[in-house]
Design an enzyme around this catalytic site. Structure first.
Site, PDB file in Angstrom:
ATOM      1  N   ASP A 136       0.790  -1.222   0.000  1.00  0.00           N
ATOM      2  CA  ASP A 136       0.000   0.000   0.000  1.00  0.00           C
ATOM      3  C   ASP A 136       0.829   1.282   0.000  1.00  0.00           C
ATOM      4  O   ASP A 136       0.283   2.375   0.054  1.00  0.00           O
ATOM      5  CB  ASP A 136      -0.987   0.000   1.170  1.00  0.00           C
ATOM      6  CG  ASP A 136      -0.347  -0.469   2.469  1.00  0.00           C
ATOM      7  OD1 ASP A 136       0.893  -0.439   2.557  1.00  0.00           O
ATOM      8  OD2 ASP A 136      -1.075  -0.859   3.393  1.00  0.00           O
ATOM      9  N   GLU A 178      -9.208  -8.451   2.329  1.00  0.00           N
ATOM     10  CA  GLU A 178      -8.546  -9.758   2.506  1.00  0.00           C
ATOM     11  C   GLU A 178      -9.457 -10.798   3.152  1.00  0.00           C
ATOM     12  O   GLU A 178      -8.992 -11.824   3.641  1.00  0.00           O
ATOM     13  CB  GLU A 178      -7.266  -9.542   3.322  1.00  0.00           C
ATOM     14  CG  GLU A 178      -6.263  -8.708   2.534  1.00  0.00           C
ATOM     15  CD  GLU A 178      -5.033  -8.290   3.318  1.00  0.00           C
ATOM     16  OE1 GLU A 178      -5.182  -7.991   4.524  1.00  0.00           O
ATOM     17  OE2 GLU A 178      -3.944  -8.256   2.737  1.00  0.00           O
ATOM     18  N   LYS A 194     -13.253  -6.702   4.921  1.00  0.00           N
ATOM     19  CA  LYS A 194     -12.333  -6.162   5.922  1.00  0.00           C
ATOM     20  C   LYS A 194     -12.024  -4.699   5.644  1.00  0.00           C
ATOM     21  O   LYS A 194     -11.867  -3.902   6.564  1.00  0.00           O
ATOM     22  CB  LYS A 194     -11.042  -6.983   5.886  1.00  0.00           C
ATOM     23  CG  LYS A 194      -9.952  -6.512   6.817  1.00  0.00           C
ATOM     24  CD  LYS A 194      -8.690  -7.348   6.597  1.00  0.00           C
ATOM     25  CE  LYS A 194      -7.481  -6.743   7.264  1.00  0.00           C
ATOM     26  NZ  LYS A 194      -6.223  -7.304   6.755  1.00  0.00           N
ATOM     27  N   GLN A 195     -11.883  -4.369   4.375  1.00  0.00           N
ATOM     28  CA  GLN A 195     -11.546  -3.004   3.983  1.00  0.00           C
ATOM     29  C   GLN A 195     -12.038  -2.815   2.554  1.00  0.00           C
ATOM     30  O   GLN A 195     -12.313  -3.780   1.853  1.00  0.00           O
ATOM     31  CB  GLN A 195     -10.044  -2.765   4.108  1.00  0.00           C
ATOM     32  CG  GLN A 195      -9.161  -3.719   3.340  1.00  0.00           C
ATOM     33  CD  GLN A 195      -7.685  -3.490   3.653  1.00  0.00           C
ATOM     34  OE1 GLN A 195      -7.166  -2.403   3.501  1.00  0.00           O
ATOM     35  NE2 GLN A 195      -7.010  -4.538   4.093  1.00  0.00           N
TER      36      GLN A 195
END
Lengths: 575, 575
Positions: free
Chosen positions: A151, A278, A390-391
């Site tokens: 990231d 993820e 999760k995100q």
């Protein structure tokens, strides 16, 4: 992640003082000196401690030479007096703050928080050491073993790009320097081209979980995105034509060899992958992976075409050196064109991957607090079989390529995916805050922003002792600049569409853009912008393209409008 | 798989001889004796070596006591003379061969091969030691660390069931004894009931690959299947009503808690699983898992209903002890009824899992030999993203519940899945051979059978030095009895529909069935059957139900008919 990369670390110090008796002390994993003195009334004693920490990044380096380098650095440093060093430090930081400070009027907590974040970003990385990247904990902790993650380009790079472009370039140079390792990694995965690591220090894959290391490709697509981003903002085509294009070709080549054609739909896509979310593993046609790959192919081909126009001889030699045939380029074009992007025109929803909409539903609001973090409290496989994420994954690519999507589609996907997201990554709230701000969900935007600037100052996650949350800190900067500032940097020109939280009196920040330094100031009614340095630049401000020079240009700011009134930012639908 | 289960192993020997000088020898990991003698012409010397290998399976057992047990066994054994031991051995094997031999006339290689297989099965397991199961390498090698795998019930159990039912029962007893570990394992997976291990010695999960250990449930469903199979063939309802039903309830409870309802289709199914075909991971609605679970629920409910009818008091106490409510049973009924079995009526195809038909196609015939085994030559993740399968998955459940599917559907699925199967498990060819034989593909049936009986005699896989392929050897027995003998044991009565390979003169075998011992003899035109022991039994023979007693009953055998002429074996479509 227990790989030892063999870097030599030199840590040395000299203590300058005449007034003390000193005794060396050695113990296990400890070396020091003990000082003693008898104090008499009115006596004044001063120390100067000169410290050098130096890394010799060549694992083949002889210890003696690494030692000699360190001692030389220590000797040079010890020639500088404390006063000189202090003054240099103040001057250096002053110069930095003059360009990079963010002022927030009316919210001291946020003001302190964002300055803490900006300080940490600058302290962590300036791009001065070739071949270095940003560890997940910066230089403040040993968790994640110093590894930089996928990231860096999507979360950290924007801060540097808009405050210190040479540091942004150094991050891209790092990837170029580690291209050989990425080529090797692609070969290990039975693919061609370059596959960049999920986690690394020296360019080799250091993530020991095969399901992440082998199935996540957002490092590679993130680098392609960052090259486009960097070139778009800086105008540095020299980099694009040399290092950039080689990275793009090798990343496209990897994606082309890793993707596959479906036998039934005739579409191209990625099978057996994991997206930034993820919580779903070994899925097919992950929308983020497919979309980023499509845009990577397109940008690579566009860049190659630009080089061909500008310098046909250089272009031919480049293609020949990279063994890049017309057939290969044609394949990338077809793969981009036929890339499967699961989009439902009726709802405006992108399906995160094949079958996502059929997954069993979980109301994440019903999960008891004691279950968090799920990785620690749930059976490992249990995490992977709900419509819980999760995100952001769909929302992430809609943010990265913001101007390619209509506001209506952004709204539909925000409304669908946000309630399914548990934000178990510290990266997650910032992207939601930025999109919420764009969509006029101002309260939600501030709620997601609230903790961003102070995650480590206030130790929200109860783990700041392990080190700072570097990418989260970088995202806090994005929260203000992209979120409230409404900056968008993925279009033809830089765009600002500012808003402001209700309880702030005002805020201001500065960004570099194509050689200019732009200053934006926002209060509860008006936003204004001008150049502090450099030639005038054309940007989109208040909904129209304008040339911005030293004179202020003002516009009304977005009000707390109902969502339906929000205009599409870019227009064209991308899929 | 490196878990140490702490079993105590005693290995002792006594050498009886007076004629030699003997010197003890000890070295690292070696203990022995050296003998010397001077030979004179005509002199005769004899040794007797008595060996005892004994396992004390209690890891808490004191070493001194394990030693004492071993020494006592050695002392007892040494009282038996060589001649006595030899005679006992001959008598014991003779008795076994009289019941369990398979004769193949006209194919000496197969004859030798199948006897080797039968010998290995008998030598490996007789069910005499409580709490023991069958290691993947029997007692002949250390590969797989002695672990028994999920396939004991589906591949090995039939041989024992039809030749030595008490050994079959011992295998089921083993699972009952390890129920506490399976309850514990289900809890580790955040589920209820009992989840049986993929690989184990002492009942705990010993497979260290989470993606197998946590995602494969064919151990649990295989045990439920085996209980039904065992009870159906032996009529042992006493076992069913006691151990069997407890196993079934806890397995159903596990399946019920692990399965999930889709939010869009309203169907029940399994998400994030792996089927017997191990080339697809973390898939949704794996057809094998869903179908076996459906049948497990149905059989559990049927068995509970039977107990209720026979003994309402016992039934109520059982349900109460197992905390099994009416709501829970109702749930299982609904989950069975609403189980998602992806079946396309137009083609007769079952989709192996959600999205299988959309996967990229790979012509497995084009794979170069040097790529095999793929696990060793391909990047790990590469295996999982094609329509290529390692071993039968849809065909496996169609074989297990053979009489629930039409011949037309079996043919359609065979024609679709066989070309996609690389048979990278030694278990794979036998199921294909059996189905090919049923479908009249006689040449293909013999091709798949060809190597089954001699895999270790001729060391086909070049790894027999590591130990025998136990389940493959067991499958070789199934190849003759189920394949050419056309036996089916999943229906109301035992069924035979024999065929014969073209170059065999004849073959014969015997099977126990509900207390009787049946002998089947087949030549190129006729099959005949009678009871060697026991009361007459009703079976389906030559297409009709008949009572078989001591008198031969004959029928014409299946000829090399075209496939279209094959009649459905059972009729009813199951999905």
């Amino acid at each position: 992640m227990s790989q030892n990369i063999g870097h030599r670390l030199f840590a040395g110090s000299i203590i300058k003082t005449d007034a003390l008796e000193r005794t060396p002390v050695e113990d296990e994993k400890f070396i020091g000196e003990r000082f003693s003195l008898e104090l008499t009334r009115g006596q004044e004693v001063s120390f100067e401690k000169v410290v050098v920490l130096q890394t010799d990044r060549d694992p083949e380096q002889m210890l003696e030479i690494a030692w000699a380098h360190g001692m030389a650095a220590l000797k040079a440093a010890s020639k500088v007096s404390y006063r000189e060093a202090f003054d240099q430090n103040v001057a250096c930081w002053q110069k930095f703050w003059d360009r990079s400070d963010i002022l927030v009027d009316g919210d001291p907590d946020t003001q302190q928080g964002i300055r803490f974040c900006i300080f940490q970003m600058q302290q962590t990385y300036r791009g001065l050491v070739r071949g270095s990247n940003i560890g997940a904990k910066g230089l403040t902790g040993e968790v994640y073993n110093g590894n930089a993650f996928w990231d860096t380009e999507t979360y950290c790079l924007p801060f540097y790009l808009f405050s210190n472009p040479s540091a942004a370039k150094a991050l891209l140079d790092y990837r170029f320097m580690t291209l050989p390792q990425a080529l090797e990694r692609a070969a290990q995965l039975n693919c061609r081209g370059a596959c960049f690591p999920v986690a690394t220090i020296d360019g080799t894959e250091s993530c020991t979980l095969w399901q992440h290391a082998s199935l996540q490709f957002q490092s590679s697509t993130g680098i392609a995105y960052a090259i486009q981003h960097y070139v778009n903002i800086t105008g540095d085509v020299e980099f694009l034509f040399k290092e950039g294009i080689e990275l793009l070709v090798q990343i496209s080549r990897f994606l082309s060899s890793r993707g596959q054609w479906s036998q039934s739909t005739g579409k191209f896509g990625f099978y057996g992958v994991m997206g930034p979310d993820e919580f779903h593993m070994m899925v097919n046609n992950n929308c983020y992976t497919n979309y980023l790959a499509k845009r990577t192919f397109e940008y690579t081909l566009a860049a190659l075409s630009e080089i061909r126009q500008v310098d046909p001889v250089k272009s031919a030699s480049l293609l020949s050196r990279l063994e890049c045939t017309a057939t290969e380029l044609e394949n990338w074009g077809q793969q981009a064109e036929q890339m499967y992007i699961p989009y439902d025109a009726a709802t405006g929803l992108y399906e995160q991957h094949d079958g996502f909409f059929n997954l069993p539903h979980l109301d994440v609001d019903t999960l008891p607090m004691k279950d968090f973090p799920l990785y620690n409290h749930w059976a490992y496989d249990r995490i992977y079989r709900y419509d819980m994420i999760k995100q952001p994954d769909v929302l992430m690519f809609m943010f990265l390529y913001d101007q390619s999507f209509t506001a209506a589609d952004k709204l539909a996907n925000y409304n669908y995916y946000e309630p399914r997201c548990i934000h178990e990554s510290s990266l997650s709230p910032s992207v939601h805050s930025i999109l919420a701000s764009e969509l006029g969900k101002y309260d939600e935007a501030f709620d997601f922003f609230r903790f961003a600037t102070r995650i480590d100052l206030d130790n929200y996650n109860r783990n700041s002792g392990e080190g700072i949350h570097t990418t989260s800190i970088a995202a806090a900067w994005m929260n203000i600049v992209y979120g409230f500032g409404g900056m968008r940097s993925d279009g033809k020109v830089l765009t600002f569409n500012p808003s402001i939280p209700e309880h702030w009196k005002g805020y201001s920040f500065q960004v570099t853009y194509r050689g200019a330094l732009l200053r934006l100031e926002v209060n509860q009614t008006t936003a204004r912008i001008h150049t502090v340095e450099g030639e005038p630049v054309t940007i989109c401000f208040g909904g129209a393209e304008r040339e911005i020079g030293p004179e202020w240009v003002a516009t009304e700011i977005r009000c707390r409008a109902p969502v339906a009134a929000v205009e599409p930012a870019g227009g064209k639908h991308a899929a």
